[in-house]
Design a protein around this motif. Structure first.
Motif, PDB file in Angstrom:
ATOM      1  N   ALA A 257       0.820  -1.222   0.000  1.00  0.00           N
ATOM      2  CA  ALA A 257       0.000   0.000   0.000  1.00  0.00           C
ATOM      3  C   ALA A 257       0.853   1.271   0.000  1.00  0.00           C
ATOM      4  O   ALA A 257       0.335   2.366  -0.195  1.00  0.00           O
ATOM      5  CB  ALA A 257      -0.917  -0.010   1.222  1.00  0.00           C
ATOM      6  N   ASN A 258       2.156   1.122   0.232  1.00  0.00           N
ATOM      7  CA  ASN A 258       3.062   2.286   0.317  1.00  0.00           C
ATOM      8  C   ASN A 258       4.320   2.072  -0.535  1.00  0.00           C
ATOM      9  O   ASN A 258       5.437   2.283  -0.077  1.00  0.00           O
ATOM     10  CB  ASN A 258       3.493   2.512   1.777  1.00  0.00           C
ATOM     11  CG  ASN A 258       2.352   2.937   2.673  1.00  0.00           C
ATOM     12  OD1 ASN A 258       1.982   4.097   2.719  1.00  0.00           O
ATOM     13  ND2 ASN A 258       1.769   1.982   3.393  1.00  0.00           N
ATOM     14  N   GLN A 259       4.116   1.681  -1.805  1.00  0.00           N
ATOM     15  CA  GLN A 259       5.282   1.291  -2.613  1.00  0.00           C
ATOM     16  C   GLN A 259       6.226   2.453  -2.900  1.00  0.00           C
ATOM     17  O   GLN A 259       7.439   2.261  -3.002  1.00  0.00           O
ATOM     18  CB  GLN A 259       4.828   0.611  -3.900  1.00  0.00           C
ATOM     19  CG  GLN A 259       4.242  -0.770  -3.626  1.00  0.00           C
ATOM     20  CD  GLN A 259       4.066  -1.622  -4.866  1.00  0.00           C
ATOM     21  OE1 GLN A 259       4.913  -1.639  -5.747  1.00  0.00           O
ATOM     22  NE2 GLN A 259       2.963  -2.335  -4.937  1.00  0.00           N
ATOM     23  N   ASP A 260       5.707   3.669  -3.017  1.00  0.00           N
ATOM     24  CA  ASP A 260       6.587   4.817  -3.250  1.00  0.00           C
ATOM     25  C   ASP A 260       7.522   5.021  -2.050  1.00  0.00           C
ATOM     26  O   ASP A 260       8.742   5.186  -2.216  1.00  0.00           O
ATOM     27  CB  ASP A 260       5.781   6.099  -3.492  1.00  0.00           C
ATOM     28  CG  ASP A 260       5.090   6.100  -4.851  1.00  0.00           C
ATOM     29  OD1 ASP A 260       5.191   5.074  -5.565  1.00  0.00           O
ATOM     30  OD2 ASP A 260       4.465   7.116  -5.197  1.00  0.00           O
ATOM     31  N   VAL A 261       6.947   4.998  -0.858  1.00  0.00           N
ATOM     32  CA  VAL A 261       7.750   5.156   0.363  1.00  0.00           C
ATOM     33  C   VAL A 261       8.730   3.992   0.493  1.00  0.00           C
ATOM     34  O   VAL A 261       9.896   4.186   0.877  1.00  0.00           O
ATOM     35  CB  VAL A 261       6.844   5.236   1.625  1.00  0.00           C
ATOM     36  CG1 VAL A 261       7.686   5.288   2.901  1.00  0.00           C
ATOM     37  CG2 VAL A 261       5.940   6.447   1.551  1.00  0.00           C
ATOM     38  N   MET A 262       8.282   2.797   0.157  1.00  0.00           N
ATOM     39  CA  MET A 262       9.152   1.616   0.214  1.00  0.00           C
ATOM     40  C   MET A 262      10.391   1.818  -0.658  1.00  0.00           C
ATOM     41  O   MET A 262      11.519   1.557  -0.228  1.00  0.00           O
ATOM     42  CB  MET A 262       8.386   0.373  -0.238  1.00  0.00           C
ATOM     43  CG  MET A 262       9.213  -0.913  -0.250  1.00  0.00           C
ATOM     44  SD  MET A 262       8.278  -2.328  -0.894  1.00  0.00           S
ATOM     45  CE  MET A 262       8.345  -2.022  -2.669  1.00  0.00           C
ATOM     46  N   LEU A 263      10.194   2.317  -1.884  1.00  0.00           N
ATOM     47  CA  LEU A 263      11.319   2.522  -2.798  1.00  0.00           C
ATOM     48  C   LEU A 263      12.250   3.632  -2.301  1.00  0.00           C
ATOM     49  O   LEU A 263      13.477   3.487  -2.348  1.00  0.00           O
ATOM     50  CB  LEU A 263      10.806   2.848  -4.201  1.00  0.00           C
ATOM     51  CG  LEU A 263      10.217   1.668  -4.980  1.00  0.00           C
ATOM     52  CD1 LEU A 263       9.481   2.155  -6.218  1.00  0.00           C
ATOM     53  CD2 LEU A 263      11.319   0.672  -5.371  1.00  0.00           C
ATOM     54  N   ILE A 264      11.668   4.728  -1.820  1.00  0.00           N
ATOM     55  CA  ILE A 264      12.488   5.830  -1.312  1.00  0.00           C
ATOM     56  C   ILE A 264      13.334   5.348  -0.124  1.00  0.00           C
ATOM     57  O   ILE A 264      14.545   5.588  -0.053  1.00  0.00           O
ATOM     58  CB  ILE A 264      11.615   7.041  -0.891  1.00  0.00           C
ATOM     59  CG1 ILE A 264      10.898   7.637  -2.100  1.00  0.00           C
ATOM     60  CG2 ILE A 264      12.467   8.119  -0.202  1.00  0.00           C
ATOM     61  CD1 ILE A 264       9.760   8.594  -1.748  1.00  0.00           C
ATOM     62  N   ASP A 265      12.691   4.636   0.796  1.00  0.00           N
ATOM     63  CA  ASP A 265      13.424   4.164   1.972  1.00  0.00           C
ATOM     64  C   ASP A 265      14.435   3.095   1.591  1.00  0.00           C
ATOM     65  O   ASP A 265      15.523   3.022   2.165  1.00  0.00           O
ATOM     66  CB  ASP A 265      12.457   3.642   3.035  1.00  0.00           C
ATOM     67  CG  ASP A 265      13.118   3.590   4.411  1.00  0.00           C
ATOM     68  OD1 ASP A 265      13.793   4.577   4.778  1.00  0.00           O
ATOM     69  OD2 ASP A 265      13.001   2.566   5.100  1.00  0.00           O
ATOM     70  N   HIS A 266      14.090   2.255   0.617  1.00  0.00           N
ATOM     71  CA  HIS A 266      15.040   1.242   0.128  1.00  0.00           C
ATOM     72  C   HIS A 266      16.302   1.937  -0.394  1.00  0.00           C
ATOM     73  O   HIS A 266      17.428   1.532  -0.081  1.00  0.00           O
ATOM     74  CB  HIS A 266      14.385   0.391  -0.965  1.00  0.00           C
ATOM     75  CG  HIS A 266      15.281  -0.646  -1.544  1.00  0.00           C
ATOM     76  ND1 HIS A 266      14.917  -1.427  -2.610  1.00  0.00           N
ATOM     77  CD2 HIS A 266      16.546  -1.025  -1.230  1.00  0.00           C
ATOM     78  CE1 HIS A 266      15.915  -2.243  -2.916  1.00  0.00           C
ATOM     79  NE2 HIS A 266      16.913  -2.009  -2.092  1.00  0.00           N
TER      80      HIS A 266
END
Length: 202
Positions: A26-35
């Protein structure tokens, strides 16, 4: 790769909660940024170890390679984000790494042993999460996360091997102490979603 993943599942104290996987999807943008932030931090950690322990040849070689690989991963995540129209921006860090580092001893050789164990745990958890996420992602992202498994698994082994060398023997007791902390950080609810957060509290 299945053997390496099996070893990581045996090493870690728990699996990623299903709730966290739902949060990630549900938060793939945040997941990528944090990754991306995680890859950059991993390179920075490796470089700082190289500067601090200049007489440890094994460490210098392994951390040099690790830093290069992590920076390459950072570039790859940025490229994926660009294609998806996701802007790289500042994020407050998860409590995960700081929570683990609170237990690191202050003086060497104990400090080095603990920092290396923390590195091993973070790499192993990253690997476990890539594997847990991949079946739920679109083909391109799943392929990328699956491609990271091999290097992350090797990084975890390198860190653990260096910890044993620094300790002059087995490190099970210290690993167990950090694992108790890690399990809480992974299973207890978090207020913000991050790549290494616990499941979101609702």
């Amino acid at each position: 790769m299945n053997d390496a993943l099996k070893e990581i599942h045996e090493f870690l104290p728990c699996r990623t909660p299903e709730q966290w996987i739902e949060n990630a999807l549900a938060n793939q943008d945040v997941m990528l940024i944090d990754h991306a932030h995680c890859e950059k931090k991993a390179a920075s950690t490796a470089l700082s170890l190289m500067y601090r322990y200049v007489d440890n040849t094994d460490l210098l070689n392994k951390m040099s390679r690790l830093a290069r690989e992590e920076l390459r991963h950072f570039e790859q995540v940025l490229a994926i984000m660009k294609k998806r129209g996701v802007n790289y921006s500042h994020l407050s860090p998860a409590r995960y790494a700081a929570g683990l580092r609170e237990a690191v001893r202050k003086d060497d050789p104990g400090r080095l042993v603990d920092v290396l164990i923390v590195g091993a745990i973070i790499e192993a958890r990253s690997c476990e999460r890539f594997a847990a996420l991949a079946p739920h992602l679109d083909d391109k992202l799943a392929e990328f996360y699956n491609s990271l498994l091999k290097s992350e698994a090797r990084h975890y082994q390198d860190y653990l091997e260096l910890a044993k060398q620094a300790n002059g023997g087995p490190v099970q007791e210290r690993v167990a102490a950090f694992m108790a902390i890690e399990q809480k950080l992974i299973e207890e609810p978090d207020s913000e979603f991050r790549f290494h957060s616990g499941p979101l509290a609702y």
